[in-house]
Design an enzyme around this catalytic site. Structure first.
Site, short mmCIF file in Angstrom:
data_model
loop_
_atom_site.label_atom_id
_atom_site.label_comp_id
_atom_site.label_asym_id
_atom_site.label_seq_id
_atom_site.Cartn_x
_atom_site.Cartn_y
_atom_site.Cartn_z
CB SER A 82 -1.19 -0.30 0.81
OG SER A 82 0.47 0.37 2.03
CE LYS A 83 -2.01 6.12 -3.13
NZ LYS A 83 -3.02 6.46 -3.60
NE ARG A 84 0.75 0.19 5.90
CZ ARG A 84 1.12 -0.42 6.53
NH1 ARG A 84 2.45 -0.75 7.16
NH2 ARG A 84 0.93 -1.64 5.96
CG HIS A 85 4.44 -0.88 1.89
ND1 HIS A 85 3.10 -1.45 1.86
CD2 HIS A 85 4.68 -1.52 3.64
CE1 HIS A 85 2.68 -2.30 3.01
NE2 HIS A 85 3.98 -1.90 3.72
N GLY A 86 4.89 2.94 -0.13
CA GLY A 86 5.63 3.86 -1.25
C GLY A 86 4.89 3.71 -1.83
#
Ligand code: GLU
Length: 488
Positions: free
Chosen positions: A253-257
Site C-alpha cells: 500500500s501507499k505507506r510502503h512507497g
C-alpha cells in the site's frame, strides 16, 4: 470451439494503474505474445461513483508507457466492442432475462433492511452468511404487491450446490463447495449488473479464452463458472497469480512507497526497469540473467511456471534494477526523461550537447532520475556555495594549485575533450614533480573551487560543460577565499 487465444486486462478505473495490475497486464500480454494470441483491454467502470475519467486516462497512459499495447480496446475498438462496460449496459439485462427464463435466477424483492437483518442473525448465530432464498418461491400475488409498493427487484443467481472443480493454470486443481456461496445478485435493483455478472457476459462475448488475474479474484471464479455453465457457454481457462506483498508481508500500500505506475514514474523510475522488475515477481528466467526486455522475457515465458505463491515487492531490488537501466540507456533518451526532473534549474544555460554531456557524466551513481537533482546543481549559475569545502580551500596546497590552474586554464581550449584531458594531466604531473603533491590532492582543490564539492563527476566533462568563463570566475572566487583564510 475456437482455438484462438484471447486474453484481457480488465481494470476498474477507481484509481491510477496499480503496479499489481501492471504485472497482471504483463503476464496476459506475454501469454498473447508467446502464443500469437490477442490482448484485449476492457474498462470495468460499472461503479459510477468511483470511476473518474482521469483514472481511465492514467490506465491508458501507464499501459502504453510500459509498452503493453493492446490489440482491441476502448480507444481502438475491435470486433467485440464496445470495450467499456458503461457502454454495454443494454447488453446485460438480456442475459439476466435468459437466466430468469431458464430458472437459473430469480427476482429478489428484499429490502436492504431485510437483508441486513438476515446478516445480523447469521453473525449472532456465528454462521457464515448466505442469502435465505426467501424470494425464490414468492407467489404471483406477493410479486404484484411488491410492485404496487414501488419495490424494484434485484436478480439473484441460483447457486447449484455441488463440488466445483477446475484446473487453474497457475495453482493446479482447485475445489470449491458451492453450498457456501449463497445466491448472489447479478443485476442490482437499479438495473446495473454486478461485477461477477458483467465480467462473465463480457468475457463470453469477447471470446476470452484464458483469464489470468490476481488471486484476490479466486473466490469469484466459482460464481463465474456457474454463470458460464448456466448460460451453456464454454468456460475459459483460469490462472490466478499470487499477490504482491510489501517487504513486511502486508498488502502493498501507499505507506510502503509508490504503488501506482505513474507515481513510480514521477519518482524517477524508468518504465523499462519497472516492467522488467514486475516480470520477476512470480516468474524467473531460465538463465540467471535478470535484466531483460519484454520481448526477451516473452521468449522464455511459460504461464505454468509462474510461482503460485505471493511475491515480495523489494524496493531495494527495484532501485538496483533502475540504476542498471539508467547506466545503459541511450543518452539522448535519458536526457529527455531527466529534463522534467531539472525544473528547478535554468536549462537554457546549457546547449543540448552540454546537457547530454552532463547526464552522461553524472548518471553512474543514480538510483532514480530524481536523484540527479542534487548532483548537478553546480552546473548552473555563476556562483557555487563553498561552505562544504572551505577548509580544503584554505590550505597552502590549494593556493598553489588554484594559482597555477588559473594561469594555465586561461590559455586552455575548453571545447576539446582530449586536449583538456592532457592539459589537466600535465598540471597534476607538474605539481607532483615540483611539490610532491599527490595528483588527487591537486585535483581536490580544483574540483572544490569549481564545484563546491570534493567528489563528483569526471573533471574534464565538468570543465567542458562549465566553459572557460564560469571556470575562471569560480577559481578566482576560491582564490579570494583562500587568501582571506591564509591572511594574505
Ligand atoms: N475489474 C477487476 C479489477 O480491477 C478485474 C476483473 C477480472 O480480472 O476479472 O479488479
Amino acid at each position: 470451439m475456437t482455438n484462438e487465444i484471447r486474453v484481457r486486462i480488465a481494470p476498474s478505473p477507481s484509481g491510477n494503474l496499480h503496479i499489481g495490475t501492471a504485472r497482471t497486464a504483463l503476464f496476459n500480454y506475454l501469454f498473447a505474445l508467446k502464443t500469437g494470441g490477442t490482448f484485449v483491454l476492457r474498462i470495468e467502470d460499472t461503479d459510477a461513483e468511483r470511476t473518474k475519467q482521469e483514472y481511465i486516462d492514467n490506465i491508458f497512459d501507464s499501459l502504453k508507457a510500459l509498452g503493453l499495447n493492446w490489440d482491441e480496446g476502448p480507444d481502438i475498438g475491435g470486433e467485440y466492442g464496445p470495450y467499456t462496460q458503461s457502454e454495454r449496459f443494454d447488453i446485460y439485462p438480456k442475459y439476466a432475462q435468459m437466466l430468469l427464463d431458464k430458472g437459473y435466477a430469480y427476482e429478489c424483492w428484499c429490502t436492504n433492511e431485510e437483508l441486513e437483518k438476515e446478516k445480523e442473525e447469521a453473525v449472532q448465530n456465528h454462521k457464515a452468511y448466505v442469502y435465505s432464498r426467501k424470494c425464490m418461491n414468492i407467489t404471483k400475488e406477493q410479486r404484484e404487491q411488491f410492485i404496487k409498493e414501488g419495490r424494484k427487484p434485484s436478480i439473484r443467481f441460483k447457486v447449484e450446490h455441488k463440488e466445483l472443480v477446475f484446473n487453474d493454470m497457475v495453482k493446479g486443481e482447485l475445489k470449491f463447495d458451492t453450498s457456501l456461496i449463497g445466491d448472489f445478485v447479478i443485476m442490482k435493483s437499479n438495473g446495473t449488473p454486478t461485477y461477477n455478472f458483467a465480467v462473465v457476459i463480457d468475457d463470453m462475448l469477447m471470446k476470452i479464452s484464458h483469464i489470468i488475474r490476481g488471486e484476490d479474484h479466486i473466490s469469484n471464479t466459482p460464481k463465474q463458472i456457474l454463470i458460464y455453465e448456466a448460460l451453456g457457454a464454454e468456460v475459459p481457462e483460469f490462472g490466478h497469480l499470487g499477490m504482491i506483498l510489501a517487504p513486511d508481508r502486508s498488502k502493498l500500500s501507499k505507506r510502503h512507497g509508490a504503488t501506482a505506475v505513474s507515481d513510480f514514474v514521477k519518482e524517477g523510475y524508468l518504465t523499462d526497469a519497472l516492467i522488467n522488475f514486475v516480470a520477476l515477481l512470480g516468474w524467473a528466467p531460465s538463465d540467471s540473467q535478470e535484466i531483460k526486455t519484454v520481448n526477451e522475457i516473452a521468449q522464455d515465458f511459460r504461464i505454468n511456471e509462474i510461482s503460485s505463491s505471493n511475491s515480495i515487492f523489494e524496493y531495494d531490488k527495484l532501485n538496483w534494477m533502475n540504476g542498471q537501466y539508467i547506466k545503459k540507456m541511450n543518452i539522448s533518451k535519458l536526457t529527455d526523461l531527466i529534463i522534467p526532473f531539472l525544473s528547478g534549474y535554468d536549462l537554457s544555460e546549457l546547449s543540448r550537447e552540454k546537457l547530454e554531456k552532463m547526464v552522461e557524466i553524472t548518471r553512474e551513481p543514480l538510483t532514480t532520475l530524481k536523484d540527479i537533482q542534487n548532483d548537478v546543481s553546480y552546473f548552473f549559475g555563476f556562483d557555487v556555495p563553498l561552505d562544504e569545502v572551505k577548509e580544503l580551500l584554505s590550505s597552502e596546497l590549494s593556493k598553489k594549485a588554484l594559482d597555477a590552474f588559473l594561469l594555465l586554464a586561461e590559455k586552455w581550449n575548453f571545447e576539446n575533450e582530449e586536449i583538456l584531458h592532457n592539459d589537466l594531466a600535465d598540471l597534476r604531473a607538474g605539481f607532483k614533480e615540483k611539490y610532491g603533491y599527490k595528483p588527487k590532492e591537486t585535483m581536490w582543490a580544483i574540483r572544490a573551487a569549481i564545484t563546491g564539492r570534493t567528489r563528483g563527476a569526471d573533471m574534464v566533462g565538468i570543465l567542458m560543460i562549465l566553459g572557460k568563463e564560469k571556470t575562471l570566475y569560480r577559481t578566482k572566487k576560491a582564490i579570494e577565499l583562500n587568501k582571506k583564510a591564509l591572511g594574505v
